[in-house]
Scaffold this motif. Sequence first.
Motif, PDB file in Angstrom:
ATOM      1  N   GLN A  20       0.798  -1.206   0.000  1.00  0.00           N
ATOM      2  CA  GLN A  20       0.000   0.000   0.000  1.00  0.00           C
ATOM      3  C   GLN A  20       0.845   1.277   0.000  1.00  0.00           C
ATOM      4  OE1 GLN A  20      -2.550  -0.422   3.410  1.00  0.00           O
ATOM      5  NE2 GLN A  20      -3.651  -2.171   2.569  1.00  0.00           N
ATOM      6  N   ARG A  21       2.161   1.141   0.212  1.00  0.00           N
ATOM      7  CA  ARG A  21       2.990   2.333   0.393  1.00  0.00           C
ATOM      8  C   ARG A  21       2.994   3.248  -0.824  1.00  0.00           C
ATOM      9  NH1 ARG A  21       8.943   1.470   2.263  1.00  0.00           N
ATOM     10  NH2 ARG A  21       8.869   0.034   0.511  1.00  0.00           N
ATOM     11  N   SER A  22       3.008   2.663  -2.024  1.00  0.00           N
ATOM     12  CA  SER A  22       3.250   3.449  -3.227  1.00  0.00           C
ATOM     13  C   SER A  22       1.990   4.041  -3.842  1.00  0.00           C
ATOM     14  CB  SER A  22       3.978   2.596  -4.274  1.00  0.00           C
ATOM     15  OG  SER A  22       3.165   1.515  -4.670  1.00  0.00           O
ATOM     16  N   LYS A  23       0.922   4.105  -3.081  1.00  0.00           N
ATOM     17  CA  LYS A  23      -0.294   4.722  -3.615  1.00  0.00           C
ATOM     18  C   LYS A  23      -0.105   6.236  -3.633  1.00  0.00           C
ATOM     19  CE  LYS A  23      -5.316   4.622  -3.168  1.00  0.00           C
ATOM     20  NZ  LYS A  23      -5.492   4.039  -4.508  1.00  0.00           N
ATOM     21  N   PRO A  24      -0.066   6.841  -4.816  1.00  0.00           N
ATOM     22  CA  PRO A  24       0.168   8.295  -4.875  1.00  0.00           C
ATOM     23  C   PRO A  24      -1.054   9.071  -4.409  1.00  0.00           C
ATOM     24  CG  PRO A  24      -0.233   7.421  -7.073  1.00  0.00           C
ATOM     25  CD  PRO A  24      -0.179   6.235  -6.156  1.00  0.00           C
ATOM     26  N   ASP A  25      -0.830  10.316  -4.058  1.00  0.00           N
ATOM     27  CA  ASP A  25      -1.912  11.225  -3.679  1.00  0.00           C
ATOM     28  C   ASP A  25      -2.677  11.579  -4.954  1.00  0.00           C
ATOM     29  OD1 ASP A  25      -3.478  13.474  -3.085  1.00  0.00           O
ATOM     30  OD2 ASP A  25      -2.056  14.221  -1.605  1.00  0.00           O
ATOM     31  N   ALA A 284       0.775   4.596 -10.122  1.00  0.00           N
ATOM     32  CA  ALA A 284       1.199   3.706  -9.049  1.00  0.00           C
ATOM     33  C   ALA A 284       1.951   2.495  -9.594  1.00  0.00           C
ATOM     34  CB  ALA A 284      -0.009   3.262  -8.230  1.00  0.00           C
ATOM     35  N   LEU A 285       1.538   1.986 -10.750  1.00  0.00           N
ATOM     36  CA  LEU A 285       2.234   0.850 -11.353  1.00  0.00           C
ATOM     37  C   LEU A 285       3.685   1.214 -11.684  1.00  0.00           C
ATOM     38  CD1 LEU A 285      -0.452  -0.563 -13.838  1.00  0.00           C
ATOM     39  CD2 LEU A 285       0.277  -1.572 -11.668  1.00  0.00           C
ATOM     40  N   VAL A 286       3.899   2.427 -12.181  1.00  0.00           N
ATOM     41  CA  VAL A 286       5.267   2.862 -12.497  1.00  0.00           C
ATOM     42  C   VAL A 286       6.097   2.941 -11.225  1.00  0.00           C
ATOM     43  CG1 VAL A 286       6.684   4.663 -13.522  1.00  0.00           C
ATOM     44  CG2 VAL A 286       4.459   4.119 -14.526  1.00  0.00           C
ATOM     45  N   ILE A 287       5.514   3.492 -10.168  1.00  0.00           N
ATOM     46  CA  ILE A 287       6.232   3.585  -8.894  1.00  0.00           C
ATOM     47  C   ILE A 287       6.537   2.190  -8.356  1.00  0.00           C
ATOM     48  CG2 ILE A 287       6.131   4.430  -6.519  1.00  0.00           C
ATOM     49  CD1 ILE A 287       4.288   6.697  -7.579  1.00  0.00           C
TER      50      ILE A 287
END
Length: 310
Positions: A20-25, A284-287
């Motif tokens: 869940q960490r990489s969920k952007p704002d 989010a996929l890129v991150i």
Amino acid sequence: MKKSLVLAFILATPLLGLAQRSKPDAALLLRDVKVLSADSMQGRRSGSEGNLMAQEYILKRFREIGLKPFNNSYKQHFEIDTKRAKVPEATNLIGYIPGKSDKAIIVTAHYDHIGQRDGEVYNGADDNASGVGALLAAAAYFAKHPPKHTIIFAALDGEELGLQGAKAFLDNPPVPLHKILLNVNMDMLGINGKGELYASGTFHNPELKPYLLKVKPREKARLVLGHDQPDQGHDDWTNQSDHFRFHERGIPYVYFGVEDHPHYHKPSDDFENINHTFYPDAAALVIDFLELIDTDLQRLPLKNQAAKPE
């Protein structure tokens, strides 16, 4: 039995947190695209007043995120002088997050677009305010989660005039070319009705395929590999955005983007047509990929022949 359940929960909790960490704002991501694709930016053509306005906004966001400049400046000026256009001073915007290693991953997205034609503004919300928004989201993520490798974030100018910003970046790189491990380029991430974000480049860089296959789908977006084989004609995206300049130098790349849609290079490429649920998940996929590849990059047998030191 209860102890086993508690232990299983404890072991699973860090993994859930990581997922869940990489969920952007999403609100901030969409705001960045909305600002950059506003009529006031005049289509962001290289050398235009609107392009300068876009630069100032991106620089403000670089500072808010905490990206570090090279040699006390985020700006890399260069000249565009081709048959297509002459721009005395185009500008790449470059910042970085230091890692434990001086080897670098270069994350790119062009911020210029085609400007105005016949009294109409071509706002380029998907092409490529969406890529810049995702670049800023990735920078914000790694500013809070320090990477293993140095990650350089480059908002490039002059893509629409022949990939000129990427060429200038590589002609005068902020780090030696042999220290560049990978280019991750984003160009059009915001409009797709099928929930598909393409990752192009594994035909040329097959060692990257296992890592891309490990990126799990998000609720509204999933990765699809392809658009990189020479026999595909125009559907081969190898030379269709800034990653091509890295490919020319022998630097491995992954290009993230959507397939062409009715708004591509049209005045209708406006913020209102960005898919507000797909786009944040696509970013989010890129991150997710960046985090994965940053962790494991030393295992890749990358063959960066053209960029090796003499």
